[in-house]
Scaffold this motif. Structure first.
Motif, mmCIF file in Angstrom:
data_model
loop_
_atom_site.group_PDB
_atom_site.id
_atom_site.type_symbol
_atom_site.label_atom_id
_atom_site.label_comp_id
_atom_site.label_asym_id
_atom_site.label_seq_id
_atom_site.Cartn_x
_atom_site.Cartn_y
_atom_site.Cartn_z
ATOM 1 N N ARG A 203 23.184 30.474 40.956
ATOM 2 C CA ARG A 203 23.881 31.174 42.031
ATOM 3 C C ARG A 203 24.229 30.159 43.107
ATOM 4 O O ARG A 203 23.366 29.710 43.856
ATOM 5 N N LEU A 204 25.500 29.795 43.175
ATOM 6 C CA LEU A 204 25.992 28.851 44.184
ATOM 7 C C LEU A 204 27.334 29.369 44.668
ATOM 8 O O LEU A 204 28.377 29.104 44.063
ATOM 9 N N VAL A 205 27.302 30.131 45.744
ATOM 10 C CA VAL A 205 28.487 30.825 46.253
ATOM 11 C C VAL A 205 29.222 29.875 47.192
ATOM 12 O O VAL A 205 28.823 29.667 48.331
ATOM 13 N N THR A 206 30.293 29.317 46.717
ATOM 14 C CA THR A 206 30.976 28.233 47.419
ATOM 15 C C THR A 206 31.998 28.737 48.433
ATOM 16 O O THR A 206 32.414 29.889 48.427
ATOM 17 N N SER A 207 32.415 27.823 49.285
ATOM 18 C CA SER A 207 33.600 27.947 50.136
ATOM 19 C C SER A 207 34.289 26.586 50.132
ATOM 20 O O SER A 207 33.660 25.567 49.822
ATOM 21 N N GLY A 208 35.568 26.558 50.511
ATOM 22 C CA GLY A 208 36.232 25.260 50.613
ATOM 23 C C GLY A 208 37.679 25.287 50.173
ATOM 24 O O GLY A 208 38.248 26.344 49.881
ATOM 25 N N ILE A 209 38.260 24.104 50.105
ATOM 26 C CA ILE A 209 39.658 23.913 49.726
ATOM 27 C C ILE A 209 39.637 23.320 48.321
ATOM 28 O O ILE A 209 39.416 22.119 48.154
ATOM 29 N N TYR A 210 39.827 24.146 47.292
ATOM 30 C CA TYR A 210 39.579 23.667 45.935
ATOM 31 C C TYR A 210 40.831 23.187 45.206
ATOM 32 O O TYR A 210 40.731 22.627 44.110
ATOM 33 N N ARG A 211 42.002 23.394 45.805
ATOM 34 C CA ARG A 211 43.246 22.829 45.277
ATOM 35 C C ARG A 211 44.022 22.217 46.447
ATOM 36 O O ARG A 211 43.730 22.499 47.608
ATOM 37 N N PRO A 212 45.030 21.394 46.159
ATOM 38 C CA PRO A 212 45.694 20.651 47.237
ATOM 39 C C PRO A 212 46.335 21.534 48.309
ATOM 40 O O PRO A 212 46.694 22.689 48.073
ATOM 41 N N ILE A 213 46.469 20.935 49.503
ATOM 42 C CA ILE A 213 47.259 21.486 50.602
ATOM 43 C C ILE A 213 48.387 20.500 50.879
ATOM 44 O O ILE A 213 48.163 19.291 50.945
ATOM 45 N N ARG A 214 49.599 21.015 51.036
ATOM 46 C CA ARG A 214 50.736 20.114 51.223
ATOM 47 C C ARG A 214 51.802 20.744 52.101
ATOM 48 O O ARG A 214 51.883 21.966 52.231
ATOM 49 N N LEU A 215 52.598 19.872 52.682
ATOM 50 C CA LEU A 215 53.783 20.275 53.434
ATOM 51 C C LEU A 215 55.013 19.954 52.595
ATOM 52 O O LEU A 215 55.140 18.856 52.060
ATOM 53 N N MET A 216 55.916 20.927 52.488
ATOM 54 C CA MET A 216 57.153 20.740 51.733
ATOM 55 C C MET A 216 58.333 20.869 52.696
ATOM 56 O O MET A 216 58.489 21.908 53.357
ATOM 57 N N GLY A 217 59.134 19.817 52.788
ATOM 58 C CA GLY A 217 60.348 19.866 53.582
ATOM 59 C C GLY A 217 61.565 19.990 52.683
ATOM 60 O O GLY A 217 61.656 19.320 51.648
ATOM 61 N N TRP A 218 62.525 20.850 53.058
ATOM 62 C CA TRP A 218 63.698 21.060 52.208
ATOM 63 C C TRP A 218 64.867 21.583 53.034
ATOM 64 O O TRP A 218 64.694 22.062 54.166
ATOM 65 N N ASN A 219 66.049 21.492 52.443
ATOM 66 C CA ASN A 219 67.292 21.925 53.104
ATOM 67 C C ASN A 219 68.008 22.967 52.259
ATOM 68 O O ASN A 219 67.857 23.010 51.036
ATOM 69 N N LYS A 220 68.781 23.803 52.908
ATOM 70 C CA LYS A 220 69.718 24.756 52.298
ATOM 71 C C LYS A 220 69.014 25.768 51.404
ATOM 72 O O LYS A 220 68.900 26.942 51.748
ATOM 73 N N ALA A 221 68.567 25.302 50.226
ATOM 74 C CA ALA A 221 67.969 26.220 49.263
ATOM 75 C C ALA A 221 67.086 25.430 48.317
ATOM 76 O O ALA A 221 67.200 24.203 48.214
ATOM 77 N N ARG A 222 66.219 26.131 47.617
ATOM 78 C CA ARG A 222 65.360 25.466 46.643
ATOM 79 C C ARG A 222 64.971 26.441 45.538
ATOM 80 O O ARG A 222 64.842 27.652 45.752
ATOM 81 N N LEU A 223 64.804 25.897 44.348
ATOM 82 C CA LEU A 223 64.230 26.648 43.243
ATOM 83 C C LEU A 223 62.729 26.772 43.479
ATOM 84 O O LEU A 223 62.041 25.773 43.698
ATOM 85 N N THR A 224 62.240 27.977 43.459
ATOM 86 C CA THR A 224 60.803 28.181 43.637
ATOM 87 C C THR A 224 60.094 28.498 42.328
ATOM 88 O O THR A 224 58.880 28.345 42.223
ATOM 89 N N ASP A 225 60.847 28.937 41.321
ATOM 90 C CA ASP A 225 60.230 29.231 40.026
ATOM 91 C C ASP A 225 61.324 29.301 38.976
ATOM 92 O O ASP A 225 62.470 29.690 39.268
ATOM 93 N N VAL A 226 60.986 28.912 37.756
ATOM 94 C CA VAL A 226 61.888 29.123 36.630
ATOM 95 C C VAL A 226 61.052 29.506 35.419
ATOM 96 O O VAL A 226 60.029 28.885 35.136
ATOM 97 N N TYR A 227 61.465 30.570 34.763
ATOM 98 C CA TYR A 227 60.786 31.068 33.567
ATOM 99 C C TYR A 227 61.785 31.074 32.429
ATOM 100 O O TYR A 227 62.839 31.707 32.513
#
Length: 865
Positions: A203-227
């Motif tokens: 039993r080890l109930v964690t807290s924290g930042i377990y995946r990256p944190i990032r800033l994304m800068g972009w213009n006009k438009a961007r693809l956010t997902d493609v399936y």
């Protein structure tokens, strides 16, 4: 020359900023300059991101390693505290010129308030989703400050429990160990269940930042997902639809193009509205190459790229690796109408699923390296497995897990993250579940390895709504009104919400409400002629190993037996005074309450129990290996009635006695070596029972072949006492009961104690398989107690070549170079037959080691007992 110098200058500036640039966008990952502390208390200390509170506290010397001895008890206070993380970072003026800048938190664990320059941005409440927020108005040139306040998950859970008015079943929540008494809060939190304990984990109930944190800068438009949705597939053509999601800052015209390398597959001019947009672009791939599991073909992948252009200039693109294949679950009623099949069909071919259940690799997820993922999937392939089931008490795995399964040709049975518990049904909880399901279905749907979405682990059978006398005794603890409320929530989540989400966002993919599952209105048991089965009569009910032949379903998605890790691993968490299976430390590293004594009980039935602790661990591994080998052979011998065998479990989250085939350090136990042979494409399986020997020939191959079974009974000195050859017609992708003999035709009971039956399968004089079969229990075998083994250790390209030969039988030879040298043996725990030369390759983890025959330790069963 000036232009060239300018390019170099721009590249250096980009590197200094920590930016990875592409046209019209840039990314800054916030991975440096993090500090943390207990909220509003104490000094700030260095932190690692991604990471967890526990690992940061360990790195700063504030808590001991909870994996060592019983030190887990000393860190139970951590989850009752609030924690805060702080990061100061610099933004250059050029980065602020982007029209939009978003903060992306890809993994927050779990209840977190995110502040940027003092402004509250995000109230996170789900471990399993990512969070994104527009932040450009809050950023400034120069230093900026990101602060994340993590609320104690226990405090949040206790508040939710109080609001709910009554508790809910959560069998594996070790609330007492956490100082909470009977208050099981895990079910109220969208956080990995195994953090709160399980019958193989702490039993080890964690807290924290377990995946990256990032800033994304972009213009006009961007693809956010493609399936890349596959609409149809045949030998001539694959028809796909590229479902492209675009976020736009303004209304404007654009162009989306889909490429395979430099080849344009499709394009569409699009009119984008401000905000979220979705566009569907039809594609065709001619003469498609199918994706197969590694045992049936090659796992071919196509890299497809969606490119967004504005005013004919590319501004953004996303790439995905996909596989073209058809996969479905076939449930065809039997002719006698007593049940229905349940098997995976890949590209039109029935597949016997050979594999294991998979749990997280560590309690502290961020410290699982890419190398550990690679070793695990490689070990899966090396053991001839073609499927892993991601169990519902962990988390939706990191991208690398699925990428490796795609590349290596391993199918994935994917549970949603619900296991062995009932859950609340308030609107906020259901909203959270819906958001989580949509996010993860969309995140994972491009992976060709994904074969099935399953709602939960074991909840349908645990509650057993339709049979008052089945289940785990849960429903009887509640009033009838509470029971109706609890079941209504279950029905809403697993029979309505989740299948609707899968249908909308992953069309064509099979959804299964629970594992195990029978048919609507009925629950699975060990003899269910439909669906999948979890059989735990062996272990929990103390059935003998031979019961695996009597309890076979259409698809065996769980079964298992425990062992300890090898002595080298035990010494990482236990001191010499702990080297007894009933010591407090060994008990603390055994989370199945019956576990250590249950191993001893089965050992007493099948082996002579060693007094020596190290030998006891070794024999315990053989016990586990023989039991699970028998299970796999029973399942494969029942093809095509049974078409899947996934044992519990392939891996561990910490060093522990458990059902795993590889321990926490990824050392193969005896079981993993035995499984490798039991899952080979063509095998013989022997069952010795009721005075008879039954031999089955099992093949995953296509095409029938003439074959020959050659049986030789030899004594432990190698003398042949009896032989028999039998011609057979080897089956195609199924099993054949090839031969049944009374044991008295082979030898008497006294001779059986001193002999081994060698079963060899040939086809056109080509040796297909070899299997030693013992006609008496290992407990009564009169094995050589000190077989003389000649050994050589020679350097080779792969590491070291080990050559072994013995004049007498050495049963279950275990090879080891001692505690100072770790590595991988190509084979281990094998039988060295009299006069036989065996060659084994050893690949040391350390570079530059020098190994000799004198340093090679060899243990066999005759010596250990």
């Amino acid at each position: 020359m000036r232009f060239f110098s300018f390019l170099i200058l721009m590249a250096l500036l980009s590197a200094l900023l920590g930016c990875q640039t592409q046209p019209n966008s840039a990314m800054i990952e916030l991975k440096d300059n993090w500090t943390f502390r207990q909220a509003n208390k104490g000094n700030w200390m260095p932190a690692t991101v991604p990471g967890t509170v526990h690992t940061d506290l360990m790195q700063n010397g504030k808590i001991p390693d909870p994996y060592f001895r019983m030190q887990e008890e000393e860190v139970q206070w951590v989850d009752k505290a609030d924690w805060e993380y702080s990061c100061r970072f610099t933004i250059e003026e050029d980065f602020l010129k982007f029209e939009a800048i978003t903060l992306e938190c890809l993994g927050l664990d779990t209840y977190a308030d995110v502040y940027l320059n003092g402004q509250l941005l995000i109230l996170a409440d789900n471990f399993f989703v990512a969070y994104e927020k527009e932040v450009k108005p809050l950023l400034k040139v120069g230093q900026n400050h990101l602060r994340i306040f993590f609320h104690s998950p226990i405090t949040v859970g206790l508040q939710a429990l109080s609001k709910h008015k009554y508790g809910l079943p959560a069998t594996n929540d070790q609330s007492e160990r956490g100082g909470l008494g009977d208050k099981k809060v895990s079910v109220f939190l969208r956080k990995p269940g195994y953090h709160f304990g399980w019958d193989w984990g702490p039993r080890l109930v964690t807290s924290g930042i377990y995946r990256p944190i990032r800033l994304m800068g972009w213009n006009k438009a961007r693809l956010t997902d493609v399936y890349f949705q596959q609409d149809s597939l045949n030998d001539e053509k694959a028809k796909l639809t590229a479902r492209c999601e675009v976020e736009s800052l303004v209304e404007h015209e654009g162009l989306i193009e889909i490429f395979q390398g430099d080849t344009l597959l499709g394009m569409q001019e699009v009119a984008m509205l401000k905000g979220k947009n979705e566009f569907h672009i039809p594609l065709e791939i001619y003469a498609p190459i199918r994706w197969w599991t590694h045992d049936l073909g090659k796992p071919h992948l196509y890299k497809l790229t969606a490119r967004l252009s504005y005013q004919r200039k590319p501004i953004n693109e996303l790439s995905r690796k996909i596989g073209l294949r058809t996969i479905k679950i076939v449930q065809t009623p039997d002719e006698n109408k007593k049940g229905s099949s349940f098997y995976f069909e890949l590209n039109g071919r029935p597949v016997f699923a050979k594999g294991a259940n998979y749990i997280p690799n560590d309690m502290f997820i961020p410290r699982v390296s890419d190398e550990r993922y690679q070793n695990l999937i490689q070990s899966t392939v090396d053991a001839n497995m073609n499927m892993l089931r991601i169990w519902g008490g962990g988390f939706y795995e990191n991208d690398i897990f699925y990428d490796l399964c795609n590349e290596q040709g391993v199918l994935v049975w994917q549970d949603f993250m619900f296991a062995c518990s009932m859950y609340p049904g308030d609107p906020e909880f259901l909203r959270n579940v819906e958001e989580e399901a949509v996010y993860n279905v969309k995140r994972l749907r491009n992976h060709p390895c994904l074969a099935i979405w399953c709602g939960n682990n074991e909840i349908d059978v645990a509650w057993s709504q339709y049979n008052e006398f089945m289940g785990w005794g849960w429903k009887q603890l509640y009033t009838m009104a509470q029971r109706r409320e609890i079941w209504q929530t279950y029905d809403t989540i697993f029979h309505k919400l989740l299948p609707t989400i899968v249908g909308a966002h992953h069309p064509g993919m099979f959804y299964w409400p629970s594992s195990p599952y029978n048919v609507p209105g009925r629950h699975a048991n060990s003899h269910t002629p439909n669906g999948d089965i979890h059989y735990w009569g062996v272990w929990h009910s103390e059935h003998p190993f031979s019961a695996y032949y009597d309890n076979i379903g259409r698809f065996m998605s769980e079964y298992g037996f425990q062992s300890f890790p090898e002595f080298k691993t035990v010494k990482t968490y236990a001191l010499p005074e702990d080297w007894n299976i009933e010591s407090p430390v060994m008990a603390a590293h055994q989370r199945s309450g019956i576990g250590n004594l249950r191993i001893r009980s089965y050992m007493q039935q099948n082996y002579r129990v060693p007094a020596n602790f190290e030998h006891f661990l070794y024999v315990g591994q053989l016990l586990q290996a023989e039991g699970i080998k028998m299970a796999i052979e029973a399942h494969r011998a029942s093809m095509p009635y049974c078409m899947g065998s996934l044992y519990w479990q392939i891996n561990d989250v910490w060093p522990v006695a458990s059902w795993s085939g590889m321990d926490y350090y990824q050392r193969w136990k005896a079981m993993h070596y035995f499984i490798k042979k039991a899952f080979e494409p063509t095998i013989t399986a022997a069952l010795v029972r009721d005075g008879k020997l039954r031999l089955s020939v099992i093949s995953d191959e296509l095409g029938e072949r003439a074959g020959e079974l050659r049986l030789r009974l030899i004594d432990f000195n190698g003398e042949t006492l009896w032989k028999k050859d039998t011609s057979i017609q080897m089956p195609q992708n199924t099993a054949l009961h090839a031969l049944e003999l009374p044991l008295t035709e082979i030898c008497d009971s006294n001779t059986a104690k001193k002999t081994v039956l060698l079963v060899d399968l040939y086809s056109q004089d080509h040796h297909i398989s070899h299997s030693p079969v013992y006609l008496a229990s290992a407990k009564v075998l009169e094995l050589p107690t000190a077989p003389a083994i000649e050994k050589q250790v020679l350097p080779s390209e792969e590491g070291f070549l080990i050559r072994l030969r013995a004049s007498q039988l050495a049963k279950n030879v275990f090879l080891d170079f001692g505690d100072e040298v770790d590595g991988f043996f190509s084979d281990n725990y094998f039988d060295l037959l009299p006069g036989e030369l065996v060659e084994v390759v050893f690949k040391p983890k350390q570079k530059g080691v020098s190994l000799t025959a004198e340093g090679l330790k060899i243990l066999s069963l005759g010596e250990a007992q």
